[in-house]
Design an enzyme around this catalytic site. Structure first.
Site, PDB file in Angstrom:
ATOM      1  N   SER A 304       0.811  -1.211   0.000  1.00 27.14           N
ATOM      2  CA  SER A 304       0.000   0.000   0.000  1.00 27.14           C
ATOM      3  C   SER A 304       0.851   1.271   0.000  1.00 27.14           C
ATOM      4  O   SER A 304       1.505   1.580  -0.980  1.00 27.14           O
ATOM      5  CB  SER A 304      -0.948  -0.037   1.207  1.00 27.14           C
ATOM      6  N   ASP A 315      10.049   5.690 -10.280  1.00 27.22           N
ATOM      7  CA  ASP A 315       9.662   6.311 -11.544  1.00 27.22           C
ATOM      8  C   ASP A 315      10.350   7.656 -11.768  1.00 27.22           C
ATOM      9  O   ASP A 315      10.651   8.028 -12.907  1.00 27.22           O
ATOM     10  CB  ASP A 315       8.147   6.509 -11.595  1.00 27.22           C
ATOM     11  N   LYS A 329      -0.777  -4.244  -3.027  1.00 29.32           N
ATOM     12  CA  LYS A 329      -2.073  -3.680  -2.627  1.00 29.32           C
ATOM     13  C   LYS A 329      -2.137  -2.253  -3.158  1.00 29.32           C
ATOM     14  O   LYS A 329      -1.609  -1.330  -2.552  1.00 29.32           O
ATOM     15  CB  LYS A 329      -2.260  -3.683  -1.111  1.00 29.32           C
TER      16      LYS A 329
END
Length: 443
Positions: A304, A315, A329
């Site tokens: 999460s 990224d 998740k």
């Protein structure tokens, strides 16, 4: 007979009224065209079946059942059938959830989810009974004391695991690689989670461990980074950010942590069906490390919010992600309080990393994969060198009997005495080695 028929008709009328109200609310939220008729929007045949079963239970079940229990159970069933994270929370459970996000609650210190009817351990929380007992990510809990978990809802299982501090509970666990189930006896405790811990690995190289994302995690991280910089004359050569076995938590905390290391750019965005589920979070501040190299450690227990941080830093090319593939998740749960003091925890959106990757059921792939191993010292060799003191009739050194001479420690002995987490923990050892290489290349 007439009485039963009257009861059924009244029940049907009441239940249809309730569901028409609910249906109208849903229609409003989803902005359905006004011309669409209620008969097209509402499943009257299914609602008729529901009220029929409701009436039969009230009339024929072996014991009397209150309307409140039947309706609460119906709501629980609706939500649990959607996904493992949607749930109905009675007032007590809602209060426990709020306590969990502030960093103090009672129980075992374990983050769990449902899998095939059993309770699956997402991760044990640092410094809690679950971690000390040896529970691991991926363990399947099949019994709580003598009660089988099969058939329990996630909310029921969590409620069973919580209890008075000092009380004990037995967990029967199935673990991959073990032939027979394992049994753990845990003593419940008041769980006070200090979500951020930090220290120096070596001069210039810091280590920050985030065990969960709570409302105060962002502020605690800033304090830890300030202290590390102070200990290094205001500059850092590199940082290890440890998110292993971090089950997640508050979304805003994950955004604050990511923002601390990014000068600009997208951190995470969410997409759902309703308008307010569309959110975008971007970095607004300065990089507190001034571009110093970073390694983020993750494993299968990183879920999460920790996946949001790892995905954003990966990224944005800000950090190297090292370890194992994360839990996966990537869904957003919204807490919707009800007028009765209860709440609905409903999955309303999915998380996406800056490049558009969905975390859900995919997880974050590390840039550098590490097997789950641990460094260990070599065993003492069978051959032990003979010393002067071992020889027969050796000459005494002249000190009085019982008098001890303090022998200075050798460099090897000093290193062994100072051996700590970065040596015993293989991923941290590898992360530190990588940081040193990156620092050399940078300069």
């Amino acid at each position: 007979m007439q009485k039963n028929k009257t009861f059924f008709i009244l029940s049907l009328g009441v239940m249809l009224g309730v569901f028409i109200s609910i249906g109208g609310s849903v229609l409003a939220e989803l902005n359905k065209p006004a011309a669409e008729s209620e008969s097209e929007a509402l499943p009257f045949e299914e609602l008729r079946t529901f009220t029929e079963i409701f009436g039969r239970i009230k009339r024929d079940y072996v014991e009397p059942v209150s309307d409140k229990k039947l309706l609460e159970d119906a709501v629980r069933g609706m939500l649990s059938g959607l996904d493992p994270h949607s749930a109905y929370l009675v007032p007590e459970e809602y209060q426990e959830l709020k306590e969990g996000t502030t960093g103090q609650f009672g129980g075992l210190g374990i983050e769990v989810t449902m899998e095939n009817g059993f309770i699956k351990v997402v991760s044990p929380i640092d410094d809690t009974p679950a971690q000390r007992a040896g529970l691991k990510t991926g363990d399947l809990i099949i019994r709580l004391d003598d009660k089988p978990v099969k058939g329990m809802s996630l909310v029921e299982a969590v409620k069973t695991m919580r209890g008075e501090p000092g009380s004990k509970i037995d967990l029967t666990v199935v673990r991959e690689g073990e032939e027979a189930p394992l049994k753990f006896t845990l003593t419940r405790d008041v769980i006070k989670v200090k979500s951020v811990k930090s220290k120096l690995l070596e001069k210039g190289y810091g280590y920050v461990r985030i065990s969960s994302f709570q409302s105060g995690t962002g502020e605690s991280l800033l304090e830890s980074l300030a202290q590390l910089k102070k200990e290094n004359a205001g500059a850092m050569k590199g940082l290890v950010l440890d998110l292993r076995n971090n089950p997640g938590g508050v979304l805003n905390a994950a955004v604050e942590v990511s923002d601390a290391f990014l000068k600009s750019g997208l951190i995470v965005y969410t997409k759902g069906r309703i308008e307010n589920s569309e959110m975008r979070f971007t970095a607004a501040g300065d990089d507190l490390l001034n571009g110093a190299p970073m390694v983020v450690l993750i494993n299968a227990g990183s879920a999460s919010a920790s996946e949001i941080v790892a995905g954003a830093l990966q990224d944005q090319k800000r950090a190297i992600i090292m370890g194992e593939k994360s839990f996966g998740k990537g869904s957003v749960q919204t807490i919707l309080p009800t007028s009765s003091g209860a709440a609905v925890k409903l999955t309303t959106a999915r998380y996406y990393t800056p490049s558009g990757r969905s975390i859900q059921a995919e997880g974050i792939e590390p840039d550098i994969a590490l097997a789950s191993v641990k460094l260990a010292s070599l065993e003492k060799p069978e051959f032990v060198p003979v010393k002067e003191a071992d020889l027969s009739h050796h000459l005494e050194n002249g000190k009085k009997k019982g008098e001890k001479t303090e022998t200075p420690k050798t460099p090897d002995e000093k290193a062994k005495a100072e051996e700590s987490l970065e040596i015993n923990d293989y991923p941290i050892f590898e992360a530190l080695s990588l940081l040193k290489g990156l620092a050399i290349m940078k300069h």
